[in-house]
Design a protein around this motif. Structure first.
Motif, PDB file in Angstrom:
ATOM      1  N   ASP A 360       0.850  -1.199   0.000  1.00 27.40           N
ATOM      2  CA  ASP A 360       0.000   0.000   0.000  1.00 27.40           C
ATOM      3  C   ASP A 360       0.879   1.240   0.000  1.00 27.40           C
ATOM      4  O   ASP A 360       1.493   1.576   1.016  1.00 27.40           O
ATOM      5  CB  ASP A 360      -0.905  -0.010   1.233  1.00 27.40           C
ATOM      6  N   PRO A 361       0.932   1.962  -1.131  1.00 30.27           N
ATOM      7  CA  PRO A 361       1.821   3.132  -1.199  1.00 30.27           C
ATOM      8  C   PRO A 361       1.399   4.267  -0.286  1.00 30.27           C
ATOM      9  O   PRO A 361       2.171   5.213  -0.082  1.00 30.27           O
ATOM     10  CB  PRO A 361       1.743   3.540  -2.668  1.00 30.27           C
ATOM     11  N   ASP A 362       0.208   4.200   0.278  1.00 25.51           N
ATOM     12  CA  ASP A 362      -0.252   5.272   1.161  1.00 25.51           C
ATOM     13  C   ASP A 362      -0.080   4.930   2.645  1.00 25.51           C
ATOM     14  O   ASP A 362      -0.263   5.797   3.506  1.00 25.51           O
ATOM     15  CB  ASP A 362      -1.732   5.567   0.890  1.00 25.51           C
ATOM     16  N   ALA A 363       0.290   3.680   2.931  1.00 26.67           N
ATOM     17  CA  ALA A 363       0.428   3.277   4.336  1.00 26.67           C
ATOM     18  C   ALA A 363       1.671   3.894   4.958  1.00 26.67           C
ATOM     19  O   ALA A 363       2.715   4.030   4.315  1.00 26.67           O
ATOM     20  CB  ALA A 363       0.486   1.760   4.436  1.00 26.67           C
ATOM     21  N   ARG A 364       1.543   4.270   6.235  1.00 29.15           N
ATOM     22  CA  ARG A 364       2.679   4.822   6.959  1.00 29.15           C
ATOM     23  C   ARG A 364       2.864   4.019   8.244  1.00 29.15           C
ATOM     24  O   ARG A 364       1.923   3.425   8.773  1.00 29.15           O
ATOM     25  CB  ARG A 364       2.460   6.295   7.262  1.00 29.15           C
ATOM     26  N   TYR A 365       4.100   4.035   8.775  1.00 30.99           N
ATOM     27  CA  TYR A 365       4.445   3.076   9.819  1.00 30.99           C
ATOM     28  C   TYR A 365       5.166   3.746  10.994  1.00 30.99           C
ATOM     29  O   TYR A 365       5.998   4.648  10.800  1.00 30.99           O
ATOM     30  CB  TYR A 365       5.353   1.993   9.244  1.00 30.99           C
ATOM     31  N   PRO A 366       4.872   3.273  12.221  1.00 24.60           N
ATOM     32  CA  PRO A 366       5.693   3.687  13.373  1.00 24.60           C
ATOM     33  C   PRO A 366       7.130   3.193  13.189  1.00 24.60           C
ATOM     34  O   PRO A 366       7.388   2.258  12.425  1.00 24.60           O
ATOM     35  CB  PRO A 366       5.021   2.995  14.557  1.00 24.60           C
ATOM     36  N   VAL A 367       8.047   3.793  13.933  1.00 29.40           N
ATOM     37  CA  VAL A 367       9.460   3.414  13.843  1.00 29.40           C
ATOM     38  C   VAL A 367      10.014   3.176  15.242  1.00 29.40           C
ATOM     39  O   VAL A 367       9.813   3.981  16.148  1.00 29.40           O
ATOM     40  CB  VAL A 367      10.298   4.490  13.127  1.00 29.40           C
ATOM     41  N   LEU A 368      10.719   2.058  15.379  1.00 26.61           N
ATOM     42  CA  LEU A 368      11.436   1.730  16.617  1.00 26.61           C
ATOM     43  C   LEU A 368      12.935   1.800  16.333  1.00 26.61           C
ATOM     44  O   LEU A 368      13.442   1.068  15.487  1.00 26.61           O
ATOM     45  CB  LEU A 368      11.061   0.333  17.100  1.00 26.61           C
ATOM     46  N   TYR A 369      13.639   2.701  17.017  1.00 23.10           N
ATOM     47  CA  TYR A 369      15.090   2.827  16.900  1.00 23.10           C
ATOM     48  C   TYR A 369      15.727   1.997  18.013  1.00 23.10           C
ATOM     49  O   TYR A 369      15.386   2.149  19.193  1.00 23.10           O
ATOM     50  CB  TYR A 369      15.521   4.286  17.017  1.00 23.10           C
ATOM     51  N   MET A 370      16.678   1.126  17.643  1.00 22.23           N
ATOM     52  CA  MET A 370      17.305   0.241  18.613  1.00 22.23           C
ATOM     53  C   MET A 370      18.828   0.338  18.530  1.00 22.23           C
ATOM     54  O   MET A 370      19.400   0.362  17.430  1.00 22.23           O
ATOM     55  CB  MET A 370      16.863  -1.206  18.390  1.00 22.23           C
ATOM     56  N   HIS A 371      19.468   0.401  19.691  1.00 20.74           N
ATOM     57  CA  HIS A 371      20.924   0.467  19.779  1.00 20.74           C
ATOM     58  C   HIS A 371      21.524  -0.938  19.633  1.00 20.74           C
ATOM     59  O   HIS A 371      20.811  -1.937  19.600  1.00 20.74           O
ATOM     60  CB  HIS A 371      21.340   1.074  21.107  1.00 20.74           C
ATOM     61  N   ASP A 372      22.854  -0.994  19.552  1.00 20.73           N
ATOM     62  CA  ASP A 372      23.570  -2.273  19.394  1.00 20.73           C
ATOM     63  C   ASP A 372      23.002  -3.052  18.212  1.00 20.73           C
ATOM     64  O   ASP A 372      22.675  -4.239  18.303  1.00 20.73           O
ATOM     65  CB  ASP A 372      23.478  -3.115  20.675  1.00 20.73           C
ATOM     66  N   ARG A 474       6.047  11.953  17.635  1.00 22.00           N
ATOM     67  CA  ARG A 474       6.528  11.387  18.902  1.00 22.00           C
ATOM     68  C   ARG A 474       5.773  10.133  19.302  1.00 22.00           C
ATOM     69  O   ARG A 474       6.370   9.143  19.751  1.00 22.00           O
ATOM     70  CB  ARG A 474       6.387  12.441  19.995  1.00 22.00           C
ATOM     71  N   GLU A 475       4.461  10.142  19.141  1.00 22.84           N
ATOM     72  CA  GLU A 475       3.660   9.006  19.585  1.00 22.84           C
ATOM     73  C   GLU A 475       3.926   7.744  18.782  1.00 22.84           C
ATOM     74  O   GLU A 475       3.564   6.634  19.198  1.00 22.84           O
ATOM     75  CB  GLU A 475       2.166   9.354  19.512  1.00 22.84           C
ATOM     76  N   ASP A 476       4.588   7.880  17.621  1.00 16.77           N
ATOM     77  CA  ASP A 476       4.902   6.732  16.773  1.00 16.77           C
ATOM     78  C   ASP A 476       6.405   6.501  16.644  1.00 16.77           C
ATOM     79  O   ASP A 476       6.845   5.789  15.743  1.00 16.77           O
ATOM     80  CB  ASP A 476       4.298   6.936  15.376  1.00 16.77           C
ATOM     81  N   THR A 477       7.179   7.087  17.543  1.00 13.86           N
ATOM     82  CA  THR A 477       8.634   6.937  17.509  1.00 13.86           C
ATOM     83  C   THR A 477       9.114   6.401  18.854  1.00 13.86           C
ATOM     84  O   THR A 477       8.985   7.068  19.882  1.00 13.86           O
ATOM     85  CB  THR A 477       9.330   8.269  17.200  1.00 13.86           C
ATOM     86  N   ALA A 478       9.650   5.184  18.820  1.00 14.32           N
ATOM     87  CA  ALA A 478      10.133   4.529  20.036  1.00 14.32           C
ATOM     88  C   ALA A 478      11.641   4.339  19.950  1.00 14.32           C
ATOM     89  O   ALA A 478      12.228   4.340  18.866  1.00 14.32           O
ATOM     90  CB  ALA A 478       9.443   3.181  20.228  1.00 14.32           C
ATOM     91  N   ILE A 479      12.260   4.157  21.120  1.00 11.79           N
ATOM     92  CA  ILE A 479      13.704   3.933  21.178  1.00 11.79           C
ATOM     93  C   ILE A 479      13.974   2.903  22.273  1.00 11.79           C
ATOM     94  O   ILE A 479      13.331   2.930  23.332  1.00 11.79           O
ATOM     95  CB  ILE A 479      14.461   5.258  21.435  1.00 11.79           C
ATOM     96  N   ALA A 480      14.897   1.965  21.991  1.00 13.39           N
ATOM     97  CA  ALA A 480      15.113   0.873  22.944  1.00 13.39           C
ATOM     98  C   ALA A 480      16.542   0.365  22.878  1.00 13.39           C
ATOM     99  O   ALA A 480      17.219   0.478  21.842  1.00 13.39           O
ATOM    100  CB  ALA A 480      14.142  -0.279  22.667  1.00 13.39           C
ATOM    101  N   GLY A 481      16.988  -0.218  23.989  1.00  9.74           N
ATOM    102  CA  GLY A 481      18.307  -0.822  24.051  1.00  9.74           C
ATOM    103  C   GLY A 481      18.482  -1.566  25.354  1.00  9.74           C
ATOM    104  O   GLY A 481      17.629  -1.494  26.253  1.00  9.74           O
ATOM    105  N   SER A 482      19.586  -2.255  25.475  1.00 14.16           N
ATOM    106  CA  SER A 482      19.861  -3.032  26.683  1.00 14.16           C
ATOM    107  C   SER A 482      21.111  -2.527  27.376  1.00 14.16           C
ATOM    108  O   SER A 482      22.014  -1.973  26.742  1.00 14.16           O
ATOM    109  CB  SER A 482      20.042  -4.514  26.333  1.00 14.16           C
ATOM    110  N   SER A 483      21.157  -2.734  28.689  1.00 14.50           N
ATOM    111  CA  SER A 483      22.320  -2.377  29.484  1.00 14.50           C
ATOM    112  C   SER A 483      22.608  -0.877  29.343  1.00 14.50           C
ATOM    113  O   SER A 483      21.743  -0.061  29.636  1.00 14.50           O
ATOM    114  CB  SER A 483      23.516  -3.246  29.089  1.00 14.50           C
ATOM    115  N   MET A 484      23.780  -0.494  28.850  1.00 16.92           N
ATOM    116  CA  MET A 484      24.045   0.922  28.598  1.00 16.92           C
ATOM    117  C   MET A 484      23.097   1.475  27.543  1.00 16.92           C
ATOM    118  O   MET A 484      22.750   2.661  27.556  1.00 16.92           O
ATOM    119  CB  MET A 484      25.491   1.108  28.165  1.00 16.92           C
ATOM    120  N   GLY A 485      22.668   0.605  26.624  1.00 12.83           N
ATOM    121  CA  GLY A 485      21.684   1.028  25.635  1.00 12.83           C
ATOM    122  C   GLY A 485      20.353   1.388  26.266  1.00 12.83           C
ATOM    123  O   GLY A 485      19.604   2.212  25.731  1.00 12.83           O
ATOM    124  N   GLY A 486      20.020   0.767  27.407  1.00 14.59           N
ATOM    125  CA  GLY A 486      18.834   1.160  28.143  1.00 14.59           C
ATOM    126  C   GLY A 486      18.980   2.544  28.733  1.00 14.59           C
ATOM    127  O   GLY A 486      18.044   3.360  28.711  1.00 14.59           O
TER     128      GLY A 486
END
Length: 597
Positions: A360-372, A474-486
């Motif tokens: 679907d060329p009109d669909a848009r998506y949330p984004v999750l940014y992850m470290h490591d 903002r409501e569709d942009t997440a960020i995640a990581g572990s240890s120091m990435g947390g």
């Protein structure tokens, strides 16, 4: 500029303009007089890319090429033009350094700390008697001059050095002795046969100089090497194993020689790059990957310029490709190789696209940014050989309807992982104290998390939003990581609350600095009405330390107005360790919290 350098431009040559370029590629030729070699002059031809922009940011990487007089013979200009025309590599400045009259004396090995050359005596004469002088001039004379005159990125990740035969030793020497300046090394047909003791074949094997450098260590963290060798470069076989010495020496350099413990202890074995912690791609010619070391064996390749012509485009693509080799992952991934930044060293970035992204060329998506990022999708790249399984978890959760389709951006770490992930603003002016017996404080100016977050917010996220069909809010942009990435994930939301609305802090390493990040967050948490925060930890290995710190953080969250089970969750996983396998096991829960509506 110091007069001794005598940086004088004597020639400007315009070459045929590739069809795509508004400004032609060109070469500027300079002559230097290195003090240690005076009155001899060194010619350096600087190849500028098409559309070279002296004001572009973040600047250009630089390749320092030895035996620059051979550039026409190895078809440097033609190879660059072809790769640029096909958009196969990013623009690069090439400084082709012509050899001095005493090539055998100039090219070789040195000991930077001792300030001396490491000379190899051969039947042809001594090799490397002036190697220290040459390396010092490149490092302290040529490099600053190039950086001053051209728009370069003056960081190790943006500097490479390449040579062939004895010139390959000069390239290795710069990378090994000056890792603070060079992080990429290319070696074609390297003269790895040079040894400290030539009494017989056995002593040569045991005392090969480059192999001894690696064996004795320590490894150069962040260093990457391309080893190009033909399989018919010679016929000698000093150890009688059926493989010619040239190929054997390169393989031993990369993979080690007699690496069983007994041989190493007896002095009849040598640790190679693989035993020193480098990941080696031993079959780069047929299956290029993203390992630290690329071993490229050229079928029918010989010790001559014709073979180096064939190796040159392979090296340039390895060093400057825009597209990273594909991952072994579930679903569709795209790899951006060595994404440059004005704020932090370049790094790979992997983008995972959800099933049906192209429907679907009109669909848009949330984004999750992850470290490591190297630990997320492909076990072959992961630090422990076990990845987080983010690709499998995302596919499973989307197909079951537990989360909406979303894009995941995996941002690779670098050797500066700790400084980049350690929140800077909580650290006092006197630096980060690691506690008694753990070394001196880390100076606050070396903590690079603010620069890392500027890379994410000012450079990477705009590129992701421009390239893919994202929901950029903002409501569709997440960020995640572990240890120091947390830690850096919750810091990102605190510093950029209008950018990141959801945080996943897995096995958060609160104990660093005695929990000073918790104290800082008490006054800097993002607004509860607009943010969702996930925290967790196990109870084994390093995670066993986390409970009292997390409980302290939980009190801060309650006082700030967060409601547990609503916009904030803290989970404790009994028996879970501090490793990728443990984080993989709970990835579904983390992703559902971050992405479910």
């Amino acid at each position: 500029m110091r007069a001794a350098l005598r940086f004088a431009t004597i020639l400007l040559v315009a070459f045929t303009t590739p069809a795509f370029a508004a400004t032609p590629a060109r070469v500027e030729t300079h002559h230097f007089t290195p003090p240690a070699f005076a009155p001899e002059k060194v010619r350096v031809d600087v190849h500028l890319p098409p559309d070279y922009d002296p004001d572009a940011r973040p600047g250009y990487p630089v390749l320092y090429l030895h035996d620059g007089q051979d550039a026409p013979a190895v078809r440097l200009r033609e190879t660059l033009a072809d790769l640029y025309e096909r958009d196969a590599i990013a623009p690069v400045i090439v400084a082709a350094v012509h050899m001095l009259p005493d090539r055998m004396g100039t090219y070789g090995l040195s000991d930077r700390q001792a300030g001396t050359a490491v000379v190899a005596n051969t039947k042809y004469g001594p090799v490397g008697t002036r190697a220290h002088d040459y390396a010092q001039w490149v490092a302290t004379g040529l490099l600053p001059a190039i950086d001053a005159r051209y728009n370069t990125r003056p960081t190790p990740d943006a500097r490479a050095t390449l040579g062939w035969s004895l010139g390959a030793l000069a390239a290795f020497n710069l990378g090994w002795q000056y890792p603070d300046l060079f992080a990429r090394v290319g070696m074609f047909s390297p003269s790895l046969w040079l040894s400290d003791d030539t009494t017989d074949a056995d002593t040569v094997q045991r005392t090969r100089l480059v192999q001894r450098f690696v064996h004795d260590g320590p490894p150069r963290v962040g260093m990457r090497l391309f080893l190009g060798i033909g399989d018919t470069e010679e016929t000698d076989d000093r150890d009688g194993d059926g493989t010619n010495d040239a190929l054997d020496d390169v393989r031993d350099f990369a993979l080690g020689w007699n690496t069983d413990e007994a041989s190493i202890e007896a002095g009849t074995g040598l640790r190679g790059l693989a035993q020193s912690g480098y990941k080696v791609d031993a079959d780069h010619a047929t299956a290029p990957g993203r390992s630290d070391v690329a071993l490229h064996v050229l079928p029918g390749g010989q010790h001559n310029q014709a073979s180096w012509v064939e190796l040159l485009p392979q090296f340039l693509r390895w060093a400057y490709t825009r597209t990273a080799p594909p991952l072994d992952a579930t679903g569709t991934t795209l790899g951006w190789a060595q994404v440059p930044s004005a704020h932090v060293p370049a790094r790979d970035v992997d983008i995972w696209l959800p099933p049906g992204y192209g429907d679907d060329p009109d669909a848009r998506y949330p984004v999750l940014y992850m470290h490591d990022g190297q630990n997320l999708f492909d076990p072959a790249l992961s630090y422990t050989g076990v990845d987080w399984g983010v690709d499998e978890a995302m596919t499973r959760l989307i197909q079951s309807g537990r989360i909406p389709p979303a894009i995941v951006v995996g941002i690779w770490n670098t050797p500066a992982r700790f400084p980049e992930y350690m929140p800077r603003k909580p650290v006092p002016p006197q630096g980060l104290d690691f506690g008694p017996g753990n070394g001196p404080p880390l100076p606050v100016e070396r903590i690079a998390s603010d620069a890392y977050l500027r890379f994410l917010v000012e450079e990477l996220k705009p590129r992701i939003d421009a390239t893919f069909r994202t929901k950029p809010g903002r409501e569709d942009t997440a960020i995640a990581g572990s240890s120091m990435g947390g830690l850096v994930s919750i810091y990102a939301a605190a510093e950029y609350p209008d950018v990141f609305g959801r945080v996943g802090a897995v096995s958060t390493h609160w104990p660093v600095g005695g929990g000073l990040v918790i104290d800082w967050l008490a006054d800097h948490l993002p607004y509860p009405a607009t943010h969702r925060l996930w925290f967790d930890h196990g109870t084994a290995t390093l995670d066993a330390q986390y409970a009292p710190y997390q409980q302290r953080m939980d009190r801060v969250l309650r006082e700030a107005g967060y409601v547990e089970g609503d916009n904030w969750v803290t989970r404790v996983y009994e028996g879970a360790e501090h490793n990728e396998a443990a984080w993989r096991a709970r990835m579904d829960e983390v992703l559902v919290f971050l992405l479910a509506k």
